[in-house]
Motif scaffolding. Sequence first.
Motif, PDB file in Angstrom:
ATOM      1  N   ASP A  17       0.698  -1.208  -0.161  1.00  0.00           N
ATOM      2  CA  ASP A  17       0.116   0.143   0.114  1.00  0.00           C
ATOM      3  C   ASP A  17       0.793   1.206  -0.126  1.00  0.00           C
ATOM      4  O   ASP A  17       0.296   2.320  -0.423  1.00  0.00           O
ATOM      5  CB  ASP A  17      -1.005   0.009   1.204  1.00  0.00           C
ATOM      6  CG  ASP A  17      -2.128  -0.921   1.065  1.00  0.00           C
ATOM      7  OD1 ASP A  17      -2.430  -1.170  -0.188  1.00  0.00           O
ATOM      8  OD2 ASP A  17      -2.500  -1.428   1.897  1.00  0.00           O
ATOM      9  N   ALA A  21       0.546   4.024  -3.152  1.00  0.00           N
ATOM     10  CA  ALA A  21       0.586   5.413  -2.661  1.00  0.00           C
ATOM     11  C   ALA A  21       1.482   6.434  -3.092  1.00  0.00           C
ATOM     12  O   ALA A  21       1.660   7.642  -3.100  1.00  0.00           O
ATOM     13  CB  ALA A  21       0.421   5.597  -1.122  1.00  0.00           C
ATOM     14  N   TYR A  34      -3.652   6.060  -9.062  1.00  0.00           N
ATOM     15  CA  TYR A  34      -4.357   4.729  -8.460  1.00  0.00           C
ATOM     16  C   TYR A  34      -5.429   4.840  -8.016  1.00  0.00           C
ATOM     17  O   TYR A  34      -6.257   3.770  -8.605  1.00  0.00           O
ATOM     18  CB  TYR A  34      -3.230   4.264  -7.461  1.00  0.00           C
ATOM     19  CG  TYR A  34      -3.653   2.991  -6.722  1.00  0.00           C
ATOM     20  CD1 TYR A  34      -3.241   1.875  -7.465  1.00  0.00           C
ATOM     21  CD2 TYR A  34      -4.091   2.961  -5.579  1.00  0.00           C
ATOM     22  CE1 TYR A  34      -3.506   0.591  -6.884  1.00  0.00           C
ATOM     23  CE2 TYR A  34      -4.478   1.660  -5.010  1.00  0.00           C
ATOM     24  CZ  TYR A  34      -4.099   0.545  -5.760  1.00  0.00           C
ATOM     25  OH  TYR A  34      -4.436  -0.579  -5.286  1.00  0.00           O
ATOM     26  N   GLU A  35      -5.960   5.721  -7.375  1.00  0.00           N
ATOM     27  CA  GLU A  35      -7.361   5.652  -6.606  1.00  0.00           C
ATOM     28  C   GLU A  35      -8.270   5.785  -7.827  1.00  0.00           C
ATOM     29  O   GLU A  35      -9.256   5.163  -7.641  1.00  0.00           O
ATOM     30  CB  GLU A  35      -7.599   6.714  -5.657  1.00  0.00           C
ATOM     31  CG  GLU A  35      -6.911   6.469  -4.224  1.00  0.00           C
ATOM     32  CD  GLU A  35      -7.273   5.025  -3.436  1.00  0.00           C
ATOM     33  OE1 GLU A  35      -8.333   4.884  -3.651  1.00  0.00           O
ATOM     34  OE2 GLU A  35      -6.300   4.561  -2.949  1.00  0.00           O
ATOM     35  N   ASP A  36      -8.071   6.828  -8.746  1.00  0.00           N
ATOM     36  CA  ASP A  36      -8.868   7.045  -9.883  1.00  0.00           C
ATOM     37  C   ASP A  36      -9.088   5.609 -10.640  1.00  0.00           C
ATOM     38  O   ASP A  36     -10.051   5.397 -11.216  1.00  0.00           O
ATOM     39  CB  ASP A  36      -8.556   8.157 -10.801  1.00  0.00           C
ATOM     40  CG  ASP A  36      -8.527   9.653  -9.979  1.00  0.00           C
ATOM     41  OD1 ASP A  36      -9.475   9.463  -9.090  1.00  0.00           O
ATOM     42  OD2 ASP A  36      -7.593  10.502 -10.281  1.00  0.00           O
ATOM     43  N   LEU A  38      -8.691   2.426  -9.846  1.00  0.00           N
ATOM     44  CA  LEU A  38      -9.610   1.576  -9.151  1.00  0.00           C
ATOM     45  C   LEU A  38     -11.020   1.975  -9.218  1.00  0.00           C
ATOM     46  O   LEU A  38     -11.823   1.161  -9.273  1.00  0.00           O
ATOM     47  CB  LEU A  38      -9.171   1.495  -7.395  1.00  0.00           C
ATOM     48  CG  LEU A  38      -7.914   1.240  -7.252  1.00  0.00           C
ATOM     49  CD1 LEU A  38      -7.941   0.774  -5.604  1.00  0.00           C
ATOM     50  CD2 LEU A  38      -7.322  -0.053  -7.867  1.00  0.00           C
ATOM     51  N   GLU A  39     -11.085   3.337  -9.258  1.00  0.00           N
ATOM     52  CA  GLU A  39     -12.668   4.082  -9.169  1.00  0.00           C
ATOM     53  C   GLU A  39     -13.201   3.803 -10.506  1.00  0.00           C
ATOM     54  O   GLU A  39     -14.545   3.328 -10.587  1.00  0.00           O
ATOM     55  CB  GLU A  39     -12.787   5.313  -8.962  1.00  0.00           C
ATOM     56  CG  GLU A  39     -13.980   5.924  -8.441  1.00  0.00           C
ATOM     57  CD  GLU A  39     -14.945   5.277  -7.380  1.00  0.00           C
ATOM     58  OE1 GLU A  39     -16.153   5.137  -7.528  1.00  0.00           O
ATOM     59  OE2 GLU A  39     -14.185   4.787  -6.284  1.00  0.00           O
ATOM     60  N   ASN A  58      -7.781  -3.017  -1.838  1.00  0.00           N
ATOM     61  CA  ASN A  58      -8.216  -1.687  -2.338  1.00  0.00           C
ATOM     62  C   ASN A  58      -9.364  -1.493  -3.162  1.00  0.00           C
ATOM     63  O   ASN A  58     -10.257  -0.801  -3.074  1.00  0.00           O
ATOM     64  CB  ASN A  58      -6.931  -1.142  -2.725  1.00  0.00           C
ATOM     65  CG  ASN A  58      -5.882  -1.062  -1.566  1.00  0.00           C
ATOM     66  OD1 ASN A  58      -6.091  -0.752  -0.491  1.00  0.00           O
ATOM     67  ND2 ASN A  58      -4.547  -1.024  -2.295  1.00  0.00           N
ATOM     68  N   LYS A  62     -13.849  -0.657  -2.723  1.00  0.00           N
ATOM     69  CA  LYS A  62     -14.646   0.217  -3.618  1.00  0.00           C
ATOM     70  C   LYS A  62     -15.813  -0.397  -4.231  1.00  0.00           C
ATOM     71  O   LYS A  62     -16.714   0.092  -4.315  1.00  0.00           O
ATOM     72  CB  LYS A  62     -13.794   0.823  -4.656  1.00  0.00           C
ATOM     73  CG  LYS A  62     -12.564   2.007  -4.171  1.00  0.00           C
ATOM     74  CD  LYS A  62     -11.878   2.530  -5.231  1.00  0.00           C
ATOM     75  CE  LYS A  62     -10.814   3.328  -4.815  1.00  0.00           C
ATOM     76  NZ  LYS A  62     -11.266   4.642  -4.096  1.00  0.00           N
TER      77      LYS A  62
END
Length: 215
Positions: A17, A21, A34-36, A38-39, A58, A62
């Motif tokens: 993680d 990050a 990364y977060e975008d 996954l989303e 992760n 979501k």
Amino acid sequence: MGTEFNKLFDEWSEHYDRTVAGHDMQYREVFEGYEDILEAVAVRASGTVVEFGVGTGNLTEKLLARGLRVYGIEPSEGMRAQFGKRGLAATLMEGDFLHYPAIAEPIDTIVSTYAFHHLTDEEKGQAISQYAAWLGYGGRIIFADTAFQDEAARRSIELAVEEAGFKELLKNLQSEYYTTLNVLTGMFEAHGFHVALSPMNRFVWLMEAVKTDGS
């Protein structure tokens, strides 16, 4: 078939993680947004979902936040241990892209991030063939993974990585089974899928394959 990387992921599991990050300079661009990413996968999923290579959970988190039922499949014991610490309301199973426990209900969506490249191209084709038989008409496969637009792009990116002095990343790009978009598209289309591709960063592409063959 991907299991040869289990030792690596067992060792990586405790600091995975931090890597995603952006704490590892060599891999920062690989995990940019990364977060975008996954989303983008999560919002395209629906119904009952199988996630291959859940890692630390992760993407799973979501998917669950969207009210989806999730079966998570992970070959690495270390990653499964990290996943278990999060207490996520998903069914976690040991397995990989080609070998996994039977699931006794219809599956609507198959997802994965940063993992499909652990299969050779031949194994990728085998996996897609299995998923085509598993999914019904309109079923979706949504993957986000490193791939090259073509062989010229592969050479350009590898050269840029080498010039940046990122020896570990270069070794990774040259030793794992990263493929090109035309190869991936051909595999999906051969098994009755319509494919849409979107670049997420310089390394990662979002692949959404919808089954249009009702057989």
